[in-house]
Design a protein around this motif. Structure first.
Motif, mmCIF file in Angstrom:
data_model
loop_
_atom_site.group_PDB
_atom_site.id
_atom_site.type_symbol
_atom_site.label_atom_id
_atom_site.label_comp_id
_atom_site.label_asym_id
_atom_site.label_seq_id
_atom_site.Cartn_x
_atom_site.Cartn_y
_atom_site.Cartn_z
ATOM 1 N N GLU B 102 0.842 -1.203 0.000
ATOM 2 C CA GLU B 102 0.000 0.000 0.000
ATOM 3 C C GLU B 102 0.876 1.252 0.000
ATOM 4 O O GLU B 102 0.562 2.240 -0.680
ATOM 5 C CB GLU B 102 -0.915 -0.008 1.227
ATOM 6 N N ALA B 103 1.963 1.211 0.744
ATOM 7 C CA ALA B 103 2.890 2.342 0.767
ATOM 8 C C ALA B 103 3.475 2.585 -0.622
ATOM 9 O O ALA B 103 3.561 3.724 -1.084
ATOM 10 C CB ALA B 103 4.011 2.090 1.781
ATOM 11 N N ALA B 104 3.836 1.506 -1.318
ATOM 12 C CA ALA B 104 4.487 1.643 -2.617
ATOM 13 C C ALA B 104 3.505 1.972 -3.734
ATOM 14 O O ALA B 104 3.869 2.643 -4.713
ATOM 15 C CB ALA B 104 5.246 0.363 -2.958
ATOM 16 N N LEU B 105 2.258 1.511 -3.598
ATOM 17 C CA LEU B 105 1.296 1.633 -4.705
ATOM 18 C C LEU B 105 0.482 2.913 -4.671
ATOM 19 O O LEU B 105 -0.009 3.359 -5.699
ATOM 20 C CB LEU B 105 0.308 0.465 -4.673
ATOM 21 N N GLY B 106 0.309 3.464 -3.479
ATOM 22 C CA GLY B 106 -0.683 4.516 -3.330
ATOM 23 C C GLY B 106 -1.970 3.907 -2.803
ATOM 24 O O GLY B 106 -2.059 2.700 -2.657
ATOM 25 N N PRO B 107 -2.961 4.756 -2.469
ATOM 26 C CA PRO B 107 -4.177 4.289 -1.797
ATOM 27 C C PRO B 107 -4.872 3.166 -2.566
ATOM 28 O O PRO B 107 -5.175 3.319 -3.734
ATOM 29 C CB PRO B 107 -5.060 5.543 -1.779
ATOM 30 N N LEU B 173 -4.655 5.385 8.082
ATOM 31 C CA LEU B 173 -5.177 5.349 6.713
ATOM 32 C C LEU B 173 -6.271 6.390 6.515
ATOM 33 O O LEU B 173 -6.343 7.047 5.466
ATOM 34 C CB LEU B 173 -5.701 3.951 6.379
ATOM 35 N N GLU B 175 -6.582 9.193 8.139
ATOM 36 C CA GLU B 175 -5.924 10.504 8.112
ATOM 37 C C GLU B 175 -5.280 10.769 6.750
ATOM 38 O O GLU B 175 -5.409 11.865 6.187
ATOM 39 C CB GLU B 175 -4.865 10.531 9.214
ATOM 40 N N LEU B 176 -4.614 9.757 6.225
ATOM 41 C CA LEU B 176 -3.952 9.911 4.925
ATOM 42 C C LEU B 176 -4.986 10.117 3.814
ATOM 43 O O LEU B 176 -4.735 10.846 2.847
ATOM 44 C CB LEU B 176 -3.096 8.682 4.608
ATOM 45 N N GLU B 182 0.944 14.746 0.264
ATOM 46 C CA GLU B 182 1.631 16.030 0.424
ATOM 47 C C GLU B 182 3.056 15.998 -0.107
ATOM 48 O O GLU B 182 3.748 16.995 -0.077
ATOM 49 C CB GLU B 182 1.608 16.486 1.899
ATOM 50 N N ASP B 183 3.499 14.851 -0.579
ATOM 51 C CA ASP B 183 4.886 14.795 -1.100
ATOM 52 C C ASP B 183 4.912 14.775 -2.624
ATOM 53 O O ASP B 183 4.131 14.153 -3.265
ATOM 54 C CB ASP B 183 5.611 13.570 -0.539
#
Lengths: 183, 183
Positions: B102-107, B173, B175-176, B182-183
Motif C-alpha cells: 500500500e505504501a508503494a502503490l498509493g491508496p 489510513l 488521516e492519509l 503532500e509529497d
DNA sequence: ACAACCATGTAAGTAGTTACATGATTTA
DNA sequence: TAAATCATGTAACTACTTACATGGTTGT
C-alpha cells in the motif's frame, strides 16, 4: 503465500537483481517476511513466467546477473492482492508448548529458552530503534514513509511485547522455584 | 517442530484417543500450536514407533478407537526437549507485506483486511477472557495452573496488541485519505 | 594462477494443508 | 435401513529449509 507479492513490492520500490533483492529483503521487508535466496530465485522465475516481471542481463553487474522489473500486469496483480482479506495470524509459538510442558512435568528448565529469547528480542528491538532514528525521525514524513513507519512500529511492538512476556515468565518461574509445590 | 512434544504434553495431562486429542487441542494447546487430525494421527504413529507412547484399543469408545498413553521414555524426551533453546519467532505477517505494498502503490484497499482482522482479534480475545474467568479466577492457583495462565496471558497480550495495531493502522489510513499526497 | 566472492541455481527433505476414503456405531 | 457422526486414515500438493553445485569476476 505472500512471497510473490513481497517481491513485487520490493521490485516496485526499486528494480534490481535476485541477489540484491535477497540482501535488501534482509534489511527491509525481510524483517516481516523472511525468504532465502533459493526461494527468491525460484519465485522470480514464476513471476516472470506469469508475465508480472521482466528480466534482462544487467550491464553494470558481473557474471549472469539479471535485472528484474515489475510489468504493468504485475502492478495490477499487486493492487488486486492488496485488497484481499486474510485471516489473522494465530499465535503459534514453541515457547508456549514448552511452558505447558513445564506446567505438566514440574520444574525443568524453560528459563534457558526464556533468557535466550529475551536477548534476541532486545537486540532486534535495538536494531529497529536504529532504523527508526535513521529513517523516520524527520518532522514531516511522506505518505509512503508514514506507512513504512507503521510497519516498523508493528515490529517494535512485537519485540517489546515479547520482551515483557519473557521477563514476566522468568519472574514467575523464580517465584515458583522459591516457594515450590503448594498443591 | 514441536507437534510431537505438544502431543506428549497433552497426553501427559490426560491419556486419550487421536480424535479426543484433536478436539482437546482446539480448546487448549491448539490456541498456541495448531494441528489438524491428519497431522495428529501421523505424528501419533511416529511417537509410537519411537517408543514414546503406547496405544491400545479403547474399551469405552466405538470402532477402531485407540487410547494413547505416554511411556517413561516419552516423558524423558519431553523433559529433555523443554530444556532446548530455540530462536525467537520472527514477526512474519502478510499484513505487513500488504501495508508495504500500500505504501508503494498509493491508496488501494488494505482497510478491508484491517477491519476483518480487528473483528477476529476481538472475538479471540473475548474467548480468552471467558477461559480466564472460567479457569483462572480462583484466589489461589496451583503451580500448574499459574503456568497455564501465563500461556493464556500471552494469548491475551497477543490479541490485544494486534487489535491496537489494527486500530492505529485504520486511523492512519483515514488521516492519509482525508489529507492526501503532500509529497 | 589462485583465493575470495558475486550470482544463480539444483536436489532432497520436512512440516503442514486440503481433499478425499473408509469402516464402525448410533439414532431416527 | 438410511443418515449422521465417530474414528482413523491416504494422497497429493505447497511453502520452506538445508546442503550442495556451478560459473563468472575481481584482487593478489
Amino acid at each position: 503465500m505472500s512471497l510473490p507479492h513481497a517481491l513485487l513490492t520490493s521490485l516496485l520500490e526499486r528494480p534490481c537483481s535476485g541477489l540484491d533483492l535477497a540482501s535488501r529483503f534482509e534489511r527491509s521487508i525481510g524483517h516481516f517476511w523472511q525468504a532465502s535466496h533459493q526461494q527468491i530465485y525460484k519465485e522470480l522465475g514464476r513471476l516472470e513466467a506469469a508475465g508480472w516481471v521482466s528480466s534482462a542481463p544487467a550491464e553494470g553487474g558481473r557474471g549472469r546477473k539479471r535485472l528484474y522489473q515489475v510489468l504493468p500486469a504485475g502492478r495490477r496483480e499487486l493492487e488486486r492482492w492488496v485488497q484481499d482479506v486474510q485471516d489473522a495470524n494465530p499465535l503459534r509459538d514453541e515457547l508456549m508448548v514448552r511452558l505447558r510442558a513445564e506446567a505438566a512435568l514440574g520444574p525443568t528448565g524453560v528459563s534457558n529458552d526464556l533468557r535466550h529469547r529475551l536477548d534476541q528480542h532486545r537486540s532486534k528491538l535495538a536494531l529497529y530503534r536504529e532504523i527508526e532514528a535513521r529513517d523516520f525521525s524527520a518532522a514531516e514524513l511522506s505518505r509512503e514513509r508514514r506507512l513504512q513507519y507503521l510497519v516498523l512500529q508493528a515490529g517494535i511492538m512485537h519485540e517489546t511485547h515479547w520482551m515483557t512476556f519473557c521477563e514476566q515468565a522468568l519472574s514467575l518461574l523464580a517465584e515458583l522455584h522459591a516457594a515450590p509445590a503448594e498443591d
